[in-house]
Design a protein around this motif. Sequence first.
Motif, short mmCIF file in Angstrom:
data_model
loop_
_atom_site.label_atom_id
_atom_site.label_comp_id
_atom_site.label_asym_id
_atom_site.label_seq_id
_atom_site.Cartn_x
_atom_site.Cartn_y
_atom_site.Cartn_z
N ARG A 86 0.88 -1.17 0.00
CA ARG A 86 0.00 0.00 0.00
C ARG A 86 0.91 1.22 0.00
N ILE A 87 0.71 2.11 -0.95
CA ILE A 87 1.56 3.29 -1.12
C ILE A 87 0.92 4.47 -0.41
N ILE A 88 1.70 5.12 0.45
CA ILE A 88 1.21 6.25 1.23
C ILE A 88 2.11 7.45 0.98
N ALA A 89 1.52 8.57 0.58
CA ALA A 89 2.26 9.81 0.37
C ALA A 89 2.19 10.66 1.64
N MET A 90 3.34 11.11 2.10
CA MET A 90 3.43 12.00 3.26
C MET A 90 3.52 13.42 2.70
N VAL A 91 2.44 14.19 2.81
CA VAL A 91 2.34 15.43 2.03
C VAL A 91 1.93 16.61 2.92
N ASN A 92 2.61 17.71 2.73
CA ASN A 92 2.18 19.03 3.19
C ASN A 92 3.04 20.04 2.47
N GLN A 93 2.41 21.05 1.86
CA GLN A 93 3.20 22.03 1.10
C GLN A 93 3.99 22.96 1.99
N LYS A 94 3.73 22.94 3.28
CA LYS A 94 4.51 23.74 4.23
C LYS A 94 5.71 22.93 4.70
N GLY A 95 6.86 23.55 4.76
CA GLY A 95 8.05 22.87 5.24
C GLY A 95 8.11 22.88 6.77
N GLY A 96 8.93 21.99 7.31
CA GLY A 96 9.17 21.98 8.74
C GLY A 96 8.03 21.50 9.59
N VAL A 97 7.15 20.64 9.03
CA VAL A 97 5.99 20.16 9.79
C VAL A 97 6.17 18.72 10.26
N LEU A 150 4.61 19.27 -9.58
CA LEU A 150 4.46 18.04 -10.35
C LEU A 150 4.98 16.81 -9.61
N LEU A 151 6.03 16.96 -8.82
CA LEU A 151 6.54 15.81 -8.08
C LEU A 151 5.51 15.35 -7.04
N THR A 152 4.91 16.29 -6.34
CA THR A 152 3.89 15.92 -5.36
C THR A 152 2.67 15.32 -6.03
N VAL A 153 2.28 15.85 -7.17
CA VAL A 153 1.15 15.28 -7.92
C VAL A 153 1.49 13.86 -8.36
N ASN A 154 2.75 13.61 -8.73
CA ASN A 154 3.18 12.24 -9.05
C ASN A 154 2.99 11.31 -7.86
N ALA A 155 3.38 11.80 -6.69
CA ALA A 155 3.25 10.98 -5.48
C ALA A 155 1.78 10.69 -5.18
N LEU A 156 0.92 11.69 -5.33
CA LEU A 156 -0.50 11.50 -5.07
C LEU A 156 -1.14 10.58 -6.10
N THR A 157 -0.65 10.63 -7.31
CA THR A 157 -1.18 9.75 -8.36
C THR A 157 -0.77 8.31 -8.12
N ALA A 158 0.40 8.11 -7.57
CA ALA A 158 0.89 6.75 -7.29
C ALA A 158 0.29 6.16 -6.02
N ALA A 159 -0.18 7.02 -5.12
CA ALA A 159 -0.53 6.58 -3.77
C ALA A 159 -1.94 6.01 -3.67
N HIS A 160 -2.10 5.16 -2.67
CA HIS A 160 -3.43 4.71 -2.26
C HIS A 160 -3.98 5.60 -1.15
N GLY A 161 -3.07 6.16 -0.36
CA GLY A 161 -3.49 7.00 0.76
C GLY A 161 -2.54 8.15 0.99
N VAL A 162 -3.02 9.12 1.76
CA VAL A 162 -2.23 10.31 2.09
C VAL A 162 -2.24 10.51 3.60
N ILE A 163 -1.08 10.78 4.16
CA ILE A 163 -0.98 11.25 5.54
C ILE A 163 -0.52 12.69 5.50
N ILE A 164 -1.22 13.56 6.22
CA ILE A 164 -0.89 14.98 6.24
C ILE A 164 -0.33 15.33 7.62
N SER A 216 -9.13 6.36 -6.56
CA SER A 216 -9.08 5.51 -5.36
C SER A 216 -8.28 6.13 -4.21
N LEU A 217 -7.72 7.32 -4.42
CA LEU A 217 -6.91 7.97 -3.39
C LEU A 217 -7.77 8.35 -2.19
#
Length: 297
Positions: free
Chosen positions: A43-54, A173-187, A216-217
């Motif tokens: 299961r692919i999970i993207a760890m995403v937040n556009q803010k740094g240092g979180v 685009l890199l983050t969109v790639n990660a979201l496209t590949a992922a099944h889930g997102v953790i923020i 399916s994301l």
Amino acid sequence: MRKHVADSQQRLDIAADAPLGPTGRPHREYPEPAPLDGHGPARIIAMVNQKGGVGKTTSSINLGAALAGYGRRVLLVDFDPQGALSVGLGINPNALEKSVYNVLMSARLDPHEVIHETAVDNIDVMPANIDLSAAEIQLVGEVAREQVLARALSKVADEYDVVLVDCQPSLGLLTVNALTAAHGVIIPLETEFFALRGVALLVETIEKVQDRLNPSLTIDGILATMFDGRTLHSREVIASVVDAFGETVFDTVINRTVKFPDATVAAEPITTFAPTHKGADSYRSLARELIARGGSP
């Protein structure tokens, strides 16, 4: 893909008489996960937040280590040109002959040539360095440019239970790639007012990816990080997040502690650097909660 299931109301009812946790909801203890009888598909999970240092990189490393401690085979993908995840696992980005950048730019390259074993059992890493910053520009003219990472990970997914993608602080685009590949997102969300303001934009981006690229994301959860229960500000921010997102917010909260940077300097997860520390306990709790929610096998 394993089905993502979360009967939030049932979980709430089970522990409704428990004392309140940091999120203001009844504290819930999640059980030790059962061992797996095999590995994959991941299961692919993207760890995403556009803010740094979180706390994206810290959470990727330590959640991955906690899942590995429960017998899950984990691949960590460093998807940030700064290479912080790679450094945090003892890899020198400047010495890499091949990195995730090469995997993105050459469909013929076997991802196994880029994957490194780590000193932590059950954890491998696909490292990154500054070369990755060029990928965003070079991929613009590619056909199906949002799906490049998904194609690469499909070649190794059967060997792992979880793939955690540590994204750069951007919605490019890199983050969109990660979201496209992922099944889930953790923020991961720092319990600070300005960090809260960007969550709505991030959720909007996730919804666009769901609508156009990856139906399916799912959002596996919002993880409160750098929490200091002694301050009214931290408590107010986490209350606002729970009020806005409800059960999407993980019960597990990551407290602010100097042990996390100490572990980073030692190039170890906190689960091995200081296994009895509360920070290590928090990430083990997060791993149990993620598994119980259906976000990990």
